[in-house]
Design an enzyme around this catalytic site. Structure first.
Site, PDB file in Angstrom:
ATOM      1  N   GLN A  62       0.754  -1.197  -0.100  1.00 55.32           N
ATOM      2  CA  GLN A  62       0.100   0.024  -0.005  1.00 55.32           C
ATOM      3  C   GLN A  62       0.818   1.374  -0.128  1.00 55.32           C
ATOM      4  O   GLN A  62       0.539   2.312   0.674  1.00 55.32           O
ATOM      5  CB  GLN A  62      -0.983   0.029   1.124  1.00 55.32           C
ATOM      6  CG  GLN A  62      -2.077  -0.910   0.976  1.00 55.32           C
ATOM      7  CD  GLN A  62      -2.913  -0.630  -0.244  1.00 55.32           C
ATOM      8  OE1 GLN A  62      -3.248   0.559  -0.528  1.00 55.32           O
ATOM      9  NE2 GLN A  62      -3.305  -1.574  -0.943  1.00 55.32           N
ATOM     10  N   SER A  63       1.868   1.228  -0.665  1.00 58.48           N
ATOM     11  CA  SER A  63       2.767   2.270  -0.675  1.00 58.48           C
ATOM     12  C   SER A  63       2.169   3.538  -1.509  1.00 58.48           C
ATOM     13  O   SER A  63       1.928   3.428  -2.545  1.00 58.48           O
ATOM     14  CB  SER A  63       4.179   2.039  -1.368  1.00 58.48           C
ATOM     15  OG  SER A  63       4.739   3.044  -1.808  1.00 58.48           O
ATOM     16  N   ASN A  64       2.222   4.632  -0.795  1.00 61.30           N
ATOM     17  CA  ASN A  64       1.514   5.902  -1.544  1.00 61.30           C
ATOM     18  C   ASN A  64       2.754   6.318  -2.151  1.00 61.30           C
ATOM     19  O   ASN A  64       2.305   7.085  -3.420  1.00 61.30           O
ATOM     20  CB  ASN A  64       1.408   6.915  -0.277  1.00 61.30           C
ATOM     21  CG  ASN A  64       0.178   6.429   0.554  1.00 61.30           C
ATOM     22  OD1 ASN A  64      -1.055   6.243   0.085  1.00 61.30           O
ATOM     23  ND2 ASN A  64       0.464   6.032   2.015  1.00 61.30           N
TER      24      ASN A  64
END
Ligand SMILES: Cc1ncc(COP(=O)(O)O)c(C=O)c1O
Length: 331
Positions: free
Chosen positions: A74-76
């Protein structure tokens, strides 16, 4: 006034909003303000916008065609790099060291929509066993084998060019705070790769500001994390022509305390903080970064660890698309 004499692309309009949180301030009995870096930049925004303006300018100047970076599922940072790379005609390869999930949700879904090439290499790892620098070196080698020549961006945009974005943000915040009579106070921010904190440390130092940053570690990800952050802040000062030595013990990082079981594992405290801000001010946080950081701020206030009456400024670094990958934990 600081001059930042390095190439910079434009991905957002500045300054980002800065305002008081009246209902939350009443609720906790402290004067709390928010800096809204969650609303800057393309594809739902966040702190990586400021870093990528300098990083991708450097990539283009070096003639890059392909860009590689990596992060958690879930890396922004991955999502924003996908958007920014697309905008500037660069081919983006994202590496994730986990199994490809059956369904692409939250940021992974957005990466797909943005046309990023995603590589899932389920090697495990993480959990604080290696330094950020060693991890980056290993990924860089792997990417060279799989993608060929490319411009490499370490996790979270953790490079001095990226941290320059938060030197500029420090300057912006000092001016906004001054305009409402705040000369002294605490600035609380989530720390994932630590580059935002490093940029703020360097920026406030170079400006002689009396705003004190506090980084809340959200993941227990890295061995010798304070040393990594100090090194980056020192690099930034050096590149700006004002050498300064931050030692690891000078890094205002609260390590581990609010990270719960680890990176991307939501905490009860973090989820409660998300609900509190949503239901007092109508502002959304996320479970991986800003919820944990906000929870840390609230707890530190209660314990008397953030001074007495000075204003608190929460730097909202974004991450809301991640909410949609945690519906079970939050509903
Ligand atoms: C929403 C959000 N907040 C905070 C951070 C932490 O920023 P940094 O990596 O600069 O510590 C990140 C990325 O890691 C993020 O995506």
């Amino acid at each position: 006034m600081l001059s930042i004499p390095f190439p910079r692309l434009t991905l957002a309009t500045y300054p980002s909003p800065f305002h008081r949180l009246p209902r939350l301030s009443d609720h906790i009995g402290r004067d709390v303000w928010i800096k809204r870096d969650d609303v800057i930049g393309p594809a739902m925004g966040g702190n990586k916008t400021r870093k990528l303006e300098f990083i991708l300018a450097d990539a283009l100047e070096k003639g890059a065609r392909k860009v590689v970076t990596f992060g958690g599922l879930q890396s922004n940072h991955a999502r924003l790099t996908a958007a920014a790379a697309t905008r500037f005609g660069l081919e983006l390869h994202l590496f994730f060291f986990e199994r490809r999930p059956d369904r692409l949700q939250g940021n992974l879904l957005l990466n797909r929509l943005l046309g990023a090439r995603m590589h899932f290499v389920p090697l495990g790892g993480g959990g604080g066993g290696m330094t950020l620098e060693t991890t980056s070196r290993l990924v860089r080698l792997l990417a060279l084998m799989l993608v060929g020549p490319h411009y490499f961006i370490p996790v979270g945009g953790h490079m001095w060019q990226g941290a320059l974005g938060y030197v500029a943000a420090a300057q912006e915040l000092v001016e906004q705070a001054k305009a409402v009579g705040i000369e002294e106070g605490w600035v609380i921010v989530a720390a994932g790769s630590g580059g935002t904190l490093a940029g703020l440390m360097a920026g406030f130092h170079l400006l002689g500001a009396r705003l004190r940053p506090v980084g809340i570690d959200v993941g227990k990800l890295w061995k010798a994390f304070p040393r990594t952050i100090a090194r980056l802040a020192n690099d930034v000062c050096r590149h700006l022509g004002c050498p300064h030595t931050f030692r690891p013990e000078d890094v205002p990082l609260i390590e581990g305390t609010y990270a719960g079981e680890g990176y991307a594992v939501p905490t009860e405290q973090g989820n409660a903080a998300i609900r509190l801000l949503a239901q007092t001010e109508g502002i959304l946080l996320d479970p991986v970064y800003t919820g944990k950081a906000f929870a840390g701020m609230l707890d530190m206030v209660e314990r008397g660890q953030l001074g007495q009456g000075e204003p608190l400024i929460f730097l909202h670094t974004g991450g809301v698309p991640g909410l949609f990958a945690y519906t079970d934990a939050l509903s």
